[in-house]
Design an enzyme around this catalytic site. Structure first.
Site, mmCIF file in Angstrom:
data_model
loop_
_atom_site.group_PDB
_atom_site.id
_atom_site.type_symbol
_atom_site.label_atom_id
_atom_site.label_comp_id
_atom_site.label_asym_id
_atom_site.label_seq_id
_atom_site.Cartn_x
_atom_site.Cartn_y
_atom_site.Cartn_z
ATOM 1 N N ASP A 154 -36.248 -26.851 71.885
ATOM 2 C CA ASP A 154 -34.917 -26.673 71.327
ATOM 3 C C ASP A 154 -34.804 -25.893 70.161
ATOM 4 O O ASP A 154 -35.558 -26.214 69.173
ATOM 5 C CB ASP A 154 -34.424 -28.308 70.858
ATOM 6 N N LYS A 219 -26.759 -25.882 73.220
ATOM 7 C CA LYS A 219 -26.690 -27.310 72.786
ATOM 8 C C LYS A 219 -25.817 -27.247 71.496
ATOM 9 O O LYS A 219 -25.564 -26.445 70.688
ATOM 10 C CB LYS A 219 -28.143 -27.722 72.271
ATOM 11 N N LYS A 255 -26.208 -29.533 76.558
ATOM 12 C CA LYS A 255 -26.658 -30.751 75.544
ATOM 13 C C LYS A 255 -25.813 -30.982 74.295
ATOM 14 O O LYS A 255 -25.989 -30.108 73.409
ATOM 15 C CB LYS A 255 -28.165 -30.578 75.408
#
Length: 323
Positions: A154, A219, A255
């Site tokens: 991430d 995300k 996400k």
């Protein structure tokens, strides 16, 4: 009185930034703020009952990236988190979570404790949460995490570069992280609360999607800034994913992270996904929740649907405190 040289340079820079954003907005389109907010308001009115609700709750469990990102994280804490990830509930019908998300220095421990499971080891990287250290340091962090066993990375974009209109530089950095990931999946964190407008969120989504690979994710947030994931911010991003998929055939995952703490919220997000992207995104390979406290509320709701009674929070093992 003539303008000073500094003022002239400042105005020229501002004009260049405006031109960069205008060109990008012309290419990808802008966001109807009123339309987005009316749409997500309707998602919260959907009533989900009985079997469909239980399916949604269990599906949400299977999408959780169970997360701890605290300065006091230890190998022992990660061991407990991995155990909870493997078996969130004594109910054998409740699935394991999708991933455990941690800092890079703890990856090797999580990789060992999850080695015999389908649960992914995810690690934040690239100078999380600021994304401001030199690029080579950020890439080294990615390579180290992958080398220690991370299945997913991430990363955070450099918001300063984006807001300065340096779009090629933003994409070059994302591309470098893609290369450093090797076979590991990448999730690109936009930190939407620092992008100021829905138009900027859509623009950053497209810039990332143009560089990452099929099956990678965008995300919302690090979870460290206020005003993180909201249903409206997330809707802007999933509509960008839809539009990008229709234009290219490339499926990108989503996400939301930060501030999603209740099962009711999670079901609203799943309604939005189903009505915008369709059933193909209703699985952990294309949709995740970055969360920790969410998991226990999902488990409480599942137990309530089964028994008719709410269990006290301490009935379940402790979740991590972050996110």
């Amino acid at each position: 009185m003539p303008e000073s040289a500094d003022n002239i340079r400042t105005m020229a820079t501002a004009a260049t930034i405006r031109t960069s954003f205008s060109k990008l907005f012309d290419e990808i389109g802008t966001v109807d703020q009123v339309g987005i907010e009316e749409r997500v308001a309707k998602f919260t009115t959907r009533s989900i009952k009985k079997g469909s609700k239980v399916w949604g709750l269990k599906t949400a469990v299977s999408m959780v990236d169970l997360t701890t990102l605290e300065g006091k994280d230890t190998p022992g804490k990660i061991a407990s988190l991995c155990q909870k990830a493997r078996r969130p509930s004594a109910d054998p019908d409740v699935p394991p979570v999708a991933a455990v998300c941690i800092y890079p220095f703890l990856v090797k421990h999580a990789a060992r404790w999850l080695a015999d499971t389908p649960i992914k080891v995810a690690s934040v990287a690239t100078s999380f949460p600021s994304g401001q250290s030199p690029l080579e340091l950020r890439l080294s962090e990615v390579r180290t995490a992958v080398g220690d066993g991370a299945d997913e990375i991430d990363m955070v974009i450099n918001r300063g570069l984006f807001l300065a209109g340096e779009f090629s530089a933003v994409q070059d950095e994302i591309g470098a992280v893609v290369e450093a990931c090797g076979d590991a999946q990448l999730k690109v964190i936009l930190e939407v609360s620092e992008l100021d407008t829905y138009d900027n969120i859509r623009a950053a989504s497209f810039l990332a999607m143009q560089v990452i690979r099929p099956g990678d994710f965008i995300k919302t947030s690090t979870g460290k800034a206020s005003g993180s994931a909201t249903l409206a911010n997330t809707q802007v991003m999933i509509e960008a994913i839809r539009d990008f998929y229709l234009a290219t055939g490339i499926a990108i995952g989503m996400k939301p992270a930060g501030g999603i703490r209740t099962a009711k919220q999670a079901l609203h997000y799943l309604v939005a996904v189903k009505e915008t992207l369709g059933d193909a995104w209703l699985n952990s390979s294309r949709y995740r929740f970055g969360a920790s406290s969410l998991l226990n509320d999902l488990l409480r709701q599942i137990e309530k649907e089964k028994t008719g009674a709410y269990q006290a929070p301490y009935y379940f093992t402790e979740a991590a405190e972050s996110y």
